[in-house]
Design an enzyme around this catalytic site. Structure first.
Site, mmCIF file in Angstrom:
data_model
loop_
_atom_site.group_PDB
_atom_site.id
_atom_site.type_symbol
_atom_site.label_atom_id
_atom_site.label_comp_id
_atom_site.label_asym_id
_atom_site.label_seq_id
_atom_site.Cartn_x
_atom_site.Cartn_y
_atom_site.Cartn_z
ATOM 1 N N ASP A 1 -2.967 0.094 20.453
ATOM 2 C CA ASP A 1 -3.938 -0.840 19.885
ATOM 3 C C ASP A 1 -3.367 -2.262 19.912
ATOM 4 O O ASP A 1 -3.193 -2.902 18.885
ATOM 5 C CB ASP A 1 -4.296 -0.408 18.468
ATOM 6 N N ARG A 2 -3.096 -2.741 21.122
ATOM 7 C CA ARG A 2 -2.421 -4.029 21.313
ATOM 8 C C ARG A 2 -3.368 -5.209 21.121
ATOM 9 O O ARG A 2 -2.946 -6.301 20.771
ATOM 10 C CB ARG A 2 -1.812 -4.068 22.716
ATOM 11 N N LYS A 3 -4.657 -4.992 21.392
ATOM 12 C CA LYS A 3 -5.662 -6.060 21.309
ATOM 13 C C LYS A 3 -5.211 -7.294 22.091
ATOM 14 O O LYS A 3 -5.098 -8.395 21.557
ATOM 15 C CB LYS A 3 -5.980 -6.412 19.862
ATOM 16 N N PHE A 4 -4.994 -7.102 23.384
ATOM 17 C CA PHE A 4 -4.619 -8.203 24.263
ATOM 18 C C PHE A 4 -5.668 -9.310 24.174
ATOM 19 O O PHE A 4 -6.868 -9.045 24.151
ATOM 20 C CB PHE A 4 -4.517 -7.720 25.712
#
Length: 485
Positions: free
Chosen positions: A313-316
């Site tokens: 869940d890095r949410k680039f």
């Protein structure tokens, strides 16, 4: 002005006083009998109560809705909608129950343009058929019906029936809430409350047994909500989306576990213990204090043995070049082990191009995908309708890589091959001190349109995480099966 909750309680008492709520044995429009009946038509004889109700409805509605018109379902909701129109200075439309055979022969009266946003006002919802009839006619005239606001949800299937057609509904109060208010005020006894609750549990209304609403608009014909996962896998453009849909069908689970833990040991223990019950494990690698390549190797082995996917869940949210390096390089080397990642679409096409280019450098070219974060479950988030619309335009250009959408609405995702991931799920609805909003498993599946529901603390902090995971899995899957029937 008293808080909204107190005003609702006062309204319930007033409605009981004017005999708008009746108890006995009543035949309903949908063909079943009920021990309680709402006769809100009587409010036209009580102007003060009618104004009280209309003002409360608009105060409940206005902070979360954008519209150019309102339309009351004929006939009881018409006076309520009329007062809202005058009070809020919003143009009103009137839907006739039948087209007149003289004059203009209009079915929808009022001045409007195609594409105008409209909300529907209704008094009481049982099956939702009356709302769908109004929804159909408004949409056929080119109006964009964003949602419907109702006074009372009788909790007999209307919310679910409307969701199956992609219609969002919010209610001022439910029948259960009304009974609790009346009991607390000493106006009904506990045995009456229990009798109504027993009735609700045994009298759900499946709309297709009563009416063919004939809705043919693009939004309402959301096939995604009624197709099963295997059928949808055949239409998926993303290989990872197809894989996940088949996986969920095989394991009979659409539960994603959010393992927001800070140590390798905690995450591996959760993955090993709860792996059999989930379709996906979601982690945040940047909060793990003892992260190492050995950890990801072990996690991948556990996921293969238990047949679930790993989501980072890095949410680039950076430009393509930087996002590419964040994805494939550095200490975490996310692209080497995470099946899926989350991405904010705010940078535009470049970020997706950057992420896809990074995969080309991975040995053996593994199947990878992403979820676009277009809506969030936190209170006060800034995901406006315009932002969501712009974000969804990216999907068609990157359908091989975009496996799904993170969102909170059943109408946001319409393509059957895309998967809707919805966070903020607990067995009991509510919220935490940091603005996280929680919904029940049934609500996220039947009303919000989720395909995969994300559960974190409701499982990881439970007294018995395994038992909790089983309960979430079973309730989510039961709601999914109810939706596709």
């Amino acid at each position: 002005m008293p808080a909204l909750e107190e005003r609702i309680k006062s309204l319930v008492i007033k409605l009981h006083e004017i005999d708008a709520l009746k108890f006995g044995d009543y035949k309903m429009k949908v063909g079943i009998n009920s021990p309680v009946y709402f006769d809100l038509r009587v409010i036209v004889s009580h102007p003060a109560v009618m104004r009280m109700l209309a003002e409360l409805m608009w105060d409940f509605t206005k902070s979360d809705v954008e519209c150019q018109h309102i339309c009351g379902v004929p006939y009881t909701a018409l006076p309520i909608a009329s007062i809202i129109s005058v009070t809020a200075n919003i143009p009103m439309l009137i839907r006739r129950k039948e087209t007149k055979d003289y004059g203009t022969r209009k079915l929808i009266e009022g001045k409007f343009n195609k594409g105008d946003k409209c909300i529907i006002i209704e008094d009481v919802v049982t099956s939702g058929s009356s709302i769908l009839e109004t929804y159909r006619d408004l949409c056929n005239e080119g109006l964009d019906v964003t949602e419907t606001i109702v006074v009372v949800d009788r909790e007999q299937g209307g919310l679910h029936n409307l969701a199956k057609y992609g219609v969002k509904m919010r209610s001022l109060c439910t029948l259960s809430k009304i009974m609790d208010v009346l009991c607390e005020a000493g106006r009904v006894d506990s045995s009456t409350v229990q009798r109504v609750k027993d009735y609700l549990a045994s009298s759900q209304v499946n709309l297709k047994n009563y009416i063919d609403v004939g809705v043919k608009t693009e939004v309402s014909s959301n096939r995604r909500l009624t197709m099963n996962f295997v059928q949808r896998a055949a239409e998926a453009k993303s290989p990872l989306s197809s894989r996940l849909l088949h996986l969920m069908s095989k394991k009979r689970t659409n539960l994603c576990l959010s393992a927001d833990e800070t140590t390798v040991k905690e995450i591996l223990n959760l993955a090993t213990t709860l792996g059999p019950y989930i379709c996906m494990l979601k982690i945040h690698s940047d909060i793990i204090e003892d992260f190492s390549p050995e950890f990801t190797e072990k996690l991948v082995d556990i996921s293969n043995n238990n047949d679930f996917l790993i989501m980072e869940d890095r949410k680039f949210a950076d430009i393509g070049h930087i996002a590419s390096m964040q994805y494939s390089r550095g200490y975490h080397r996310i692209s080497s082990w995470a099946d899926l990642v989350t991405v904010h679409p705010i940078p535009g096409d470049g970020i997706l191009d950057g992420l896809k280019s990074a995969i080309l450098d991975i040995p053996n070219k593994p199947i990878r995908g992403c979820f676009l974060v277009v809506e969030m479950s936190s209170k006060g988030n800034l995901c406006s309708p315009e932002y969501i619309k712009g974000a969804l335009k990216l999907v068609s250009a990157h359908e091989d890589f975009v496996s799904g959408i993170v969102c909170q609405s059943s109408t946001t995702v319409t393509l059957p091959g895309l998967i809707q991931l919805t966070p903020g799920v607990q067995l009991v609805a509510g919220g935490d001190k940091l603005g996280q909003q929680y919904n029940s498993p049934e609500h996220v599946m039947l009303s919000l349109g989720a395909d995969v529901a994300v559960v974190g603390r409701g499982i990881t902090k439970a007294k018995d995480p395994t038992q909790a995971a089983v309960e979430y899995r079973d309730r989510l899957w039961a709601a999914y099966e109810k939706r596709i029937i």
